[in-house]
Design an enzyme around this catalytic site. Structure first.
Site, short mmCIF file in Angstrom:
data_model
loop_
_atom_site.label_atom_id
_atom_site.label_comp_id
_atom_site.label_asym_id
_atom_site.label_seq_id
_atom_site.Cartn_x
_atom_site.Cartn_y
_atom_site.Cartn_z
N ASP A 89 0.83 -1.21 0.00
CA ASP A 89 0.00 0.00 0.00
C ASP A 89 0.86 1.26 0.00
O ASP A 89 0.34 2.37 -0.12
CB ASP A 89 -1.00 0.01 1.16
CG ASP A 89 -0.35 -0.03 2.53
OD1 ASP A 89 0.89 -0.11 2.62
OD2 ASP A 89 -1.09 0.01 3.53
N SER A 90 2.18 1.09 0.06
CA SER A 90 3.10 2.21 -0.15
C SER A 90 2.89 2.84 -1.52
O SER A 90 3.33 3.97 -1.77
CB SER A 90 4.55 1.74 -0.01
OG SER A 90 4.77 0.54 -0.76
N GLU A 93 9.26 -4.14 11.02
CA GLU A 93 9.64 -2.83 10.48
C GLU A 93 10.10 -1.88 11.57
O GLU A 93 9.42 -1.69 12.58
CB GLU A 93 8.48 -2.19 9.71
CG GLU A 93 8.86 -0.83 9.13
CD GLU A 93 7.87 -0.28 8.12
OE1 GLU A 93 8.10 0.85 7.63
OE2 GLU A 93 6.89 -0.97 7.82
#
Length: 277
Positions: free
Chosen positions: A49-50, A186
């Site tokens: 979705d980046s 992350e």
């Protein structure tokens, strides 16, 4: 066979079996040409979705829709032969509950031909992950910095420092136990990522984590130097294609204004020259 049908390639169980084996190579892709380039070298290609920020100029990933993910997922599917394709579930498509998550994940898989979905969240999302996995939808989990929670996290800050490390450990353990075949870590401290990798039974995929993770992922536009709005510390630039593209565009503009382009070799004669029509 439909255009979205899954071609032969890596499957989630094969990825899960790579725990403590050869590191998994992962990149994002959003278009067919980039998918083709990545496919020859990557084990996993994520339609992240980046894309909202990288391709659509959104300030965060929160404005990404399911329809956007399906559109780009179809494009990426056309470019893959062997890499495992995973598609992000966008914000608001799975948090309400397992049934909502299943409906939207099933649609993603049916319309894009992806082999798995990725969703963000730890302990709170474990029941949803368990629900999806029990119904034939492989899930890649994502803990630590979860960009869809940017507002509640107060920004894109490192997660899991000090006592907060126990929260991230619990999150990773919960999603692994719930059935996720891999877990993205992350922006967490290196010692914590190393510890989690040793503690959970499925592969960890690091982004701003540790070289001890079972794999690594980057946003392809970041590592190629094409996205230049900002540069996270964890990104290594393997090329500067953005600068090269800008220089090429400037040279083209100069040639057009100076009437150097098109030159004789770029135009067609009245009689025909034996080339393409």
């Amino acid at each position: 066979m439909s255009a979205a049908a899954r071609k032969a390639g890596l499957a989630p169980p094969q990825v899960a079996a790579r725990k403590s084996g050869a590191p998994l190579v992962c990149l994002t892709a959003y278009t067919t040409p980039m998918a083709r380039l990545a496919d020859a070298h990557c084990d996993i290609v994520l339609v992240g979705d980046s894309l909202g920020m990288v391709l659509h100029g959104l300030p965060t990933t929160l404005g990404v829709t399911l329809e956007m993910m399906i559109l780009h997922g179809k494009a990426v599917r056309r470019g893959l032969e062997r890499a495992l394709m995973v598609v992000d579930m966008p914000f608001g498509t799975y948090e309400e509950g397992p049934e909502q998550a299943f409906r939207n994940a099933a649609r993603l898989m049916a319309e894009t031909g992806c082999a798995a979905v990725k969703l963000e969240g730890g302990e709170a999302m474990a029941p949803t992950i368990r629900f999806l996995c029990a119904r034939g939808i492989p899930v890649m989990a994502h803990v630590g910095l979860t960009p869809q929670a940017v507002n509640s996290l107060g920004g894109y800050h490192v997660q899991g420092r000090g006592a907060d490390g126990e929260r991230v450990r619990r999150d990773a353990a919960a999603v692994a136990e719930a059935g996720a075949f891999s877990v993205v870590l992350e922006k967490v401290p290196e010692p914590l990522a190393r510890r989690i990798t040793g503690e959970i039974a499925v592969p960890t995929i690091g982004i701003g984590a540790s070289s001890a993770c079972d794999g690594q992922i980057l946003v392809i536009d970041d590592m190629l130097g094409m996205f230049t709005a900002f540069r996270p510390k964890f990104v290594k630039r393997y090329a500067e294609l953005g600068a090269a593209a800008e220089a090429a565009i400037a040279a083209y503009a100069d040639d057009v204004r100076a009437r150097r382009f098109p030159a004789g070799e770029h135009v067609f004669s009245q009689a025909g020259d034996g080339g393409a029509a």
